[in-house]
Design a protein around this motif. Structure first.
Motif, mmCIF file in Angstrom:
data_model
loop_
_atom_site.group_PDB
_atom_site.id
_atom_site.type_symbol
_atom_site.label_atom_id
_atom_site.label_comp_id
_atom_site.label_asym_id
_atom_site.label_seq_id
_atom_site.Cartn_x
_atom_site.Cartn_y
_atom_site.Cartn_z
ATOM 1 N N THR A 11 44.636 -20.278 -22.435
ATOM 2 C CA THR A 11 44.500 -20.857 -23.779
ATOM 3 C C THR A 11 44.263 -22.353 -23.777
ATOM 4 O O THR A 11 43.870 -22.907 -24.793
ATOM 5 C CB THR A 11 45.765 -20.596 -24.610
ATOM 6 O OG1 THR A 11 46.898 -21.115 -23.897
ATOM 7 C CG2 THR A 11 45.962 -19.114 -24.850
ATOM 8 N N CYS A 12 44.524 -23.017 -22.667
ATOM 9 C CA CYS A 12 44.457 -24.489 -22.684
ATOM 10 C C CYS A 12 44.223 -25.024 -21.288
ATOM 11 O O CYS A 12 44.146 -24.280 -20.319
ATOM 12 C CB CYS A 12 45.745 -25.072 -23.267
ATOM 13 S SG CYS A 12 47.182 -24.891 -22.192
ATOM 14 N N HIS A 14 46.204 -26.564 -19.382
ATOM 15 C CA HIS A 14 47.280 -26.230 -18.446
ATOM 16 C C HIS A 14 47.024 -24.894 -17.783
ATOM 17 O O HIS A 14 47.254 -24.719 -16.591
ATOM 18 C CB HIS A 14 48.630 -26.129 -19.173
ATOM 19 C CG HIS A 14 49.102 -27.381 -19.828
ATOM 20 N ND1 HIS A 14 49.330 -27.456 -21.180
ATOM 21 C CD2 HIS A 14 49.407 -28.598 -19.328
ATOM 22 C CE1 HIS A 14 49.762 -28.678 -21.476
ATOM 23 N NE2 HIS A 14 49.811 -29.391 -20.376
ATOM 24 N N CYS A 15 46.567 -23.931 -18.587
ATOM 25 C CA CYS A 15 46.289 -22.591 -18.058
ATOM 26 C C CYS A 15 45.155 -22.659 -17.041
ATOM 27 O O CYS A 15 45.189 -22.011 -16.000
ATOM 28 C CB CYS A 15 45.902 -21.642 -19.191
ATOM 29 S SG CYS A 15 47.247 -21.297 -20.334
ATOM 30 N N THR B 11 49.580 -24.149 -27.338
ATOM 31 C CA THR B 11 49.018 -22.802 -27.311
ATOM 32 C C THR B 11 49.750 -21.854 -26.384
ATOM 33 O O THR B 11 49.539 -20.647 -26.465
ATOM 34 C CB THR B 11 47.545 -22.837 -26.871
ATOM 35 O OG1 THR B 11 47.472 -23.492 -25.593
ATOM 36 C CG2 THR B 11 46.692 -23.587 -27.879
ATOM 37 N N CYS B 12 50.564 -22.359 -25.490
ATOM 38 C CA CYS B 12 51.161 -21.475 -24.472
ATOM 39 C C CYS B 12 52.443 -22.075 -23.939
ATOM 40 O O CYS B 12 52.857 -23.176 -24.327
ATOM 41 C CB CYS B 12 50.173 -21.249 -23.328
ATOM 42 S SG CYS B 12 49.907 -22.709 -22.298
ATOM 43 N N HIS B 14 53.034 -23.332 -21.110
ATOM 44 C CA HIS B 14 52.830 -24.617 -20.431
ATOM 45 C C HIS B 14 52.921 -25.760 -21.425
ATOM 46 O O HIS B 14 53.482 -26.813 -21.133
ATOM 47 C CB HIS B 14 51.446 -24.679 -19.771
ATOM 48 C CG HIS B 14 51.202 -23.667 -18.711
ATOM 49 N ND1 HIS B 14 50.191 -22.736 -18.811
ATOM 50 C CD2 HIS B 14 51.810 -23.426 -17.539
ATOM 51 C CE1 HIS B 14 50.194 -21.976 -17.723
ATOM 52 N NE2 HIS B 14 51.169 -22.367 -16.931
ATOM 53 N N CYS B 15 52.305 -25.562 -22.595
ATOM 54 C CA CYS B 15 52.314 -26.598 -23.629
ATOM 55 C C CYS B 15 53.742 -26.848 -24.107
ATOM 56 O O CYS B 15 54.153 -27.988 -24.324
ATOM 57 C CB CYS B 15 51.449 -26.173 -24.809
ATOM 58 S SG CYS B 15 49.695 -26.080 -24.422
ATOM 59 N N ALA B 18 55.431 -28.861 -21.597
ATOM 60 C CA ALA B 18 54.887 -30.225 -21.577
ATOM 61 C C ALA B 18 55.516 -31.062 -22.689
ATOM 62 O O ALA B 18 55.845 -32.239 -22.485
ATOM 63 C CB ALA B 18 53.364 -30.193 -21.725
#
Lengths: 65, 65
Positions: A11-12, A14-15, B11-12, B14-15, B18
């Motif tokens: 999705t982003c 980071h992914c 979005t996920c 990871h976000c 963060a």
């Protein structure tokens, strides 16, 4: 070998990085290109297609094709 | 103080991490709760609301309210 995967769940940025790093854990010299909007991941690697796909799957993403 | 922010762009997972880490960089003792589906971020911190909001913004997310 050059493999193309259709990966679901990214999705982003980071992914994207997580997928690149996961592939490089099984092949430090792999060339990995991710197109986030389409989910297409192109990998050039000496490892097998299955080994690369497994790395992506274990990172938490779905390899649809 | 307890602050509630409406954050756009997460979005996920990871976000989510963060954002939590960004807030903890300005206040290591902050309590941070993120609701990913709604984008609501609740922070308990001794720092100012602006300081916390700036940390989230600098991580690349938009604080809408």
């Amino acid at each position: 070998m050059k493999y193309t995967f259709q990966v679901q769940g990214m999705t982003c940025g980071h992914c994207e990085r997580a997928v690149v790093h996961a592939v490089r854990e099984v092949d430090a010299d792999a060339i990995v290109q991710v197109d986030l909007p389409t989910g297409q991941v192109v990998v050039e690697s000496d490892k097998s297609r299955d080994a690369v796909a497994n790395a992506i799957t274990e990172e938490g993403y779905t390899v649809a094709a």
